[in-house]
Design a protein around this motif. Structure first.
Motif, PDB file in Angstrom:
ATOM      1  N   ARG A 199      -2.817  -1.099  -3.227  1.00 17.24           N
ATOM      2  CA  ARG A 199      -3.739  -0.185  -2.549  1.00 17.24           C
ATOM      3  C   ARG A 199      -3.149   1.222  -2.418  1.00 17.24           C
ATOM      4  O   ARG A 199      -2.006   1.384  -1.979  1.00 17.24           O
ATOM      5  N   SER A 228     -11.105  11.038   5.570  1.00 16.45           N
ATOM      6  CA  SER A 228     -10.338  10.022   4.843  1.00 16.45           C
ATOM      7  C   SER A 228     -10.699   8.626   5.338  1.00 16.45           C
ATOM      8  O   SER A 228     -10.801   7.679   4.548  1.00 16.45           O
ATOM      9  N   GLU A 246       0.852  -1.187   0.000  1.00 18.79           N
ATOM     10  CA  GLU A 246       0.000   0.000   0.000  1.00 18.79           C
ATOM     11  C   GLU A 246       0.891   1.242   0.000  1.00 18.79           C
ATOM     12  O   GLU A 246       2.050   1.199   0.410  1.00 18.79           O
ATOM     13  N   MET A 252      -5.254   5.093  10.557  1.00 23.26           N
ATOM     14  CA  MET A 252      -5.370   4.561   9.203  1.00 23.26           C
ATOM     15  C   MET A 252      -4.418   3.387   9.002  1.00 23.26           C
ATOM     16  O   MET A 252      -4.799   2.323   8.506  1.00 23.26           O
ATOM     17  N   VAL A 267      -5.467  -0.580   8.369  1.00 15.90           N
ATOM     18  CA  VAL A 267      -4.979  -1.302   7.201  1.00 15.90           C
ATOM     19  C   VAL A 267      -4.253  -2.578   7.625  1.00 15.90           C
ATOM     20  O   VAL A 267      -4.385  -3.634   7.003  1.00 15.90           O
ATOM     21  N   ARG A 285     -14.396   7.829   4.058  1.00 11.25           N
ATOM     22  CA  ARG A 285     -14.469   7.612   2.611  1.00 11.25           C
ATOM     23  C   ARG A 285     -13.842   6.287   2.203  1.00 11.25           C
ATOM     24  O   ARG A 285     -14.271   5.663   1.204  1.00 11.25           O
ATOM     25  N   GLN A 286     -12.838   5.833   2.955  1.00 12.68           N
ATOM     26  CA  GLN A 286     -12.138   4.599   2.596  1.00 12.68           C
ATOM     27  C   GLN A 286     -12.522   3.427   3.490  1.00 12.68           C
ATOM     28  O   GLN A 286     -11.845   2.409   3.518  1.00 12.68           O
ATOM     29  N   ASN A 287     -13.645   3.618   4.202  1.00 18.29           N
ATOM     30  CA  ASN A 287     -14.236   2.541   5.011  1.00 18.29           C
ATOM     31  C   ASN A 287     -13.236   1.953   5.998  1.00 18.29           C
ATOM     32  O   ASN A 287     -12.968   0.754   6.027  1.00 18.29           O
ATOM     33  N   LEU A 288     -12.692   2.838   6.849  1.00 22.63           N
ATOM     34  CA  LEU A 288     -11.702   2.440   7.850  1.00 22.63           C
ATOM     35  C   LEU A 288     -12.233   2.821   9.233  1.00 22.63           C
ATOM     36  O   LEU A 288     -11.894   3.869   9.781  1.00 22.63           O
ATOM     37  N   LEU A 332      -4.094   4.825  -0.609  1.00 21.67           N
ATOM     38  CA  LEU A 332      -4.962   5.474   0.366  1.00 21.67           C
ATOM     39  C   LEU A 332      -4.557   6.936   0.458  1.00 21.67           C
ATOM     40  O   LEU A 332      -3.368   7.250   0.557  1.00 21.67           O
ATOM     41  N   ASP A 333      -5.555   7.821   0.431  1.00 18.58           N
ATOM     42  CA  ASP A 333      -5.226   9.235   0.432  1.00 18.58           C
ATOM     43  C   ASP A 333      -5.795   9.938   1.655  1.00 18.58           C
ATOM     44  O   ASP A 333      -6.749   9.477   2.282  1.00 18.58           O
ATOM     45  N   HIS A 339      -2.561   1.851  -9.580  1.00 20.04           N
ATOM     46  CA  HIS A 339      -3.914   1.566 -10.062  1.00 20.04           C
ATOM     47  C   HIS A 339      -3.933   0.362 -11.002  1.00 20.04           C
ATOM     48  O   HIS A 339      -4.809  -0.506 -10.888  1.00 20.04           O
TER      49      HIS A 339
END
Length: 537
Positions: free
Chosen positions: A46, A441, A24, A412, A416, A444-447, A48-49, A41
């Motif tokens: 992965r 963040s 990642e 985060m 992960v 939006r990234q389901n964390l 993540l931003d 991509h």
């Protein structure tokens, strides 16, 4: 095994990084890095931003700490890099192998005033082990390998590589070599023998285990040495949990008595800094065990200082055996008495809520393997006192640099790393001002994580000492009663404010069951002051 790849600079960067187990990359989007994003991509790695670059570096540091491997933050040119400096510096002080990839203005037009044109290397060199600019696309894997090899070599630490715009966008063919493997360093046998002899003949020895015991994969070796020599063990940083809380040699509350009464203090894998009284323990002889020559404490008088792979050194210590029943029993008596005094504080239903009461509720709710993250001053100091990780590698704090704002990035990286564990961020309301926007963040990234804010409306670590010194304070007040939970709700998470102690545990349970970033905003007593004893200088 080496392989040949033809691609742009981003392809070559990623191929070299993947050889070291990178799965990642953390970033804040910037055009200077588009080829790296393209590589990520198209290969499914992965990305993540975040909303501030320092959170990207902190997230990478959490992965590096928890997984004991290199982790990557990619920062766009200029302000992207400078925004990450606090994170890079924290990784420097923590010995974390963070690889920071920087964008860079084009070299062919250097000096003409391209967007975000600045030479990053002089800025990052003081806080990195290696800093280099890739000057040709074909050299990309070679430069990445050189940097990562430096990051993972003892003593671990952050590295920096940037690539000018034309270098990362251009294409080339290059060989991706095998990952560099660190060879364990054997300690000097004479220095190890001195340490063994000191511990073997000691009457009142103690171990203090720090973060490098975990990051150096020396937890089992520490336990072996402690049990062979029957030495009480105290811990800080990620050394916490190296011995489980119920172990007969695990201590946390009797440190003052131990340091006052010990005749040998063996500090393993942590600096002799302000957190440990700078290594000045009166008449006690000091053994300082470190993984690299650079970590030896030049300011402190040590009787022995073995340098090398911590597993090898601790295994060497375990070859001797000793008994210290009376000493262990004396410290256990102090430990038990201190714990008995805490019972009322952990359960007190005062109005307003005392920070200690928050940790009483957390102790009832947290799983043994929950990852707890400290981001704050006084409120987090109570966490260090009252929360005891049940397993090693489950505690993250900013470390000796003491940088606020680690919370959301660390959360985060922890989520992960551990998709199924409880992740709990413990945050002062002052610290909340640094990184709370990065809840977006996480949402939006389901964390999902649970964030507990100790909200006393002040900078407690400054207000109380300034009052004691001058009889007044300035620049130490925040708006009381702010609804940090509403901030999280506005960004798609959830939360609630708690002002009554009996509501703490139900609120925490709702948070962990919610499946979203959830903030429990606890209104705590602003008059409560953590009984601090560390000397900052």
């Amino acid at each position: 095994m080496a392989e040949t790849i033809n691609g742009h600079g981003g392809d070559l960067m990623l191929a070299a990084l993947r050889a070291y187990g990178v799965t990642e990359v953390f970033t804040l989007s910037g055009g200077h890095l588009f080829p790296l994003y393209d590589a990520l991509h198209t290969t499914g790695v992965r990305l993540l931003d975040v909303r501030h670059e320092q959170s990207a570096v902190f997230a990478a540091e959490a992965v590096a700490k928890l997984q004991r491997r290199p982790a990557v933050a990619a920062l766009t040119a200029g302000p992207g890099v400078t925004n990450g400096i606090s994170g890079i510096t924290s990784a420097h002080f923590n010995g974390s192998p963070v690889v920071v990839i920087g964008g860079r203005a084009p070299q062919f037009r250097w000096g003409a005033g391209s967007l975000q044109e600045i030479d990053h290397l002089p800025i990052v060199r003081p806080v990195t082990k290696h800093a280099e600019t890739i000057m040709s696309t074909a050299q990309t894997p070679e430069v990445i390998h050189r940097a990562v090899a430096a990051a993972i070599a003892p003593h671990r630490g952050p590295v920096f590589v940037d690539a000018p715009l034309e270098v990362i966008f251009d294409k080339a063919e290059a060989v991706i070599g095998a990952a560099h493997v660190v060879t364990p360093q054997e300690p000097d046998p004479d220095e190890l023998a001195r340490a063994v002899a000191l511990l073997a003949r000691a009457e009142r020895p103690i171990f203090i285990a720090g973060s490098d015991v975990y990051t150096g994969d020396a937890v089992a070796a520490l336990r072996e040495a402690a049990e062979a020599l029957q030495v009480p063990v105290f811990a800080n940083g990620m050394g916490r949990g190296a011995l489980p809380p119920g172990h007969p040699l695990a201590f946390a509350r009797a440190r003052k008595a131990a340091l006052t009464g010990a005749d040998v203090v063996c500090v393993v894998g942590t600096p002799l800094d302000f957190r440990l009284g700078f290594g000045d323990y009166g008449e006690a002889q000091v053994i300082h065990i470190v993984d690299a020559e650079s970590q030896r404490a030049g300011h402190a008088k040590t009787a022995a200082s073995p340098v090398g792979d911590l597993r090898l050194i601790l295994t060497g210590l375990a070859q001797k055996s000793a008994r210290h029943e009376d000493w262990v029993a004396k410290l256990r008596e102090v430990e038990d008495a201190a714990r008995a005094k805490e019972v009322d504080a952990l359960a007190a239903d005062t109005d307003p809520i005392k920070p200690s009461r928050v940790y009483g509720a957390l102790r009832a709710v947290l799983d043994p393997d929950a990852v707890t993250i400290g981001d704050g001053g006084d409120f987090v100091s109570y966490a260090g006192k009252y929360l005891e990780p049940g397993v090693p590698g489950a505690w993250l704090d900013p470390g000796p640099y003491g940088c606020l704002g680690t919370g959301m990035g660390y959360a985060m990286g922890a989520r992960v790393t551990y998709p199924d564990r409880q992740i709990c961020v413990l945050m002062g309301d002052g610290a909340a001002g640094f990184s709370l926007m990065d809840v977006e963040s996480l949402v939006r990234q389901n964390l999902p994580v649970v964030i507990v804010v100790g909200n006393n409306g002040i900078w407690g670590l400054e207000k109380h000492p300034m009052q004691a010194l001058y009889g007044y304070d300035v620049a130490a007040d925040l708006q009381p009663g702010l609804r940090y939970d509403d901030v999280v709700k506005a960004m798609g998470g959830a939360g609630e404010t708690v002002s009554v102690a009996r509501e703490l545990e139900p609120a925490l349970r709702r948070g962990f069951a919610s499946g979203v970033p959830y903030l429990v905003n606890v209104l705590t007593d602003p008059t409560d002051m953590y009984p601090r004893s560390a000397n900052l200088a």
